[in-house]
Design an enzyme around this catalytic site. Sequence first.
Site, PDB file in Angstrom:
ATOM      1  CG  HIS A 102      -6.634   2.927  39.323  1.00 47.03           C
ATOM      2  ND1 HIS A 102      -5.767   2.939  38.258  1.00 47.03           N
ATOM      3  CD2 HIS A 102      -7.880   3.025  38.797  1.00 47.03           C
ATOM      4  CE1 HIS A 102      -6.462   3.040  37.130  1.00 47.03           C
ATOM      5  NE2 HIS A 102      -7.749   3.097  37.426  1.00 47.03           N
ATOM      6  CG  LEU A 103     -12.296   6.386  41.412  1.00 48.06           C
ATOM      7  CD1 LEU A 103     -12.585   7.724  42.010  1.00 48.06           C
ATOM      8  CD2 LEU A 103     -13.119   6.124  40.189  1.00 48.06           C
ATOM      9  CG  HIS A 104     -11.174   0.643  43.647  1.00 45.32           C
ATOM     10  ND1 HIS A 104     -10.097   1.384  44.115  1.00 45.32           N
ATOM     11  CD2 HIS A 104     -11.508  -0.198  44.652  1.00 45.32           C
ATOM     12  CE1 HIS A 104      -9.805   0.990  45.344  1.00 45.32           C
ATOM     13  NE2 HIS A 104     -10.652   0.046  45.699  1.00 45.32           N
ATOM     14  CB  VAL A 105     -17.266   2.031  42.188  1.00 41.72           C
ATOM     15  CG1 VAL A 105     -18.605   1.832  42.892  1.00 41.72           C
ATOM     16  CG2 VAL A 105     -16.986   3.512  41.964  1.00 41.72           C
TER      17      VAL A 105
END
Length: 147
Positions: A102-105
């Site tokens: 899940h896209l994360h920064v």
Amino acid sequence: MDEPVTPCVFCEIAAGREGAGRVLFEDEHTIAFLDHTAVMPGHTLVVPRIHAADLWEISAGDAAAVMRTVHLMAARIRDVLRPDGLTLFQANRSAGWQDVFHLHVHLVPRSADDHLARPWVAAPKSDAELAAVRALLVNGHRTPPEP
């Protein structure tokens, strides 16, 4: 292509079913929370509320919302924790070192003498190497080899 684990832990956090005690900020599009595997105090993750596995799957608008929250949280980390620096990290797919799909920064507060190290060693490339890659990215195809 990597498949997300069902249920997605970051979707569970965004929905309020997990990790409520770690949430730092949330708005309509994003949520920021402390990483439970923090490498430094204040290590924060920013994720979109909508599930997108990685940067190639997220819409431009949702990606912009993530970056707005990253910017906001970077300022908060700077003003409150007063680190010497900040490292942002965003990985895509297994080969890019992504481990939660899940896209994360990551926002990692840094101190001048901390234990973290760069993951690679940079070395200059020749103008010819750069030109070949530029041609691919600009033109969408490889340039013929020089005679």
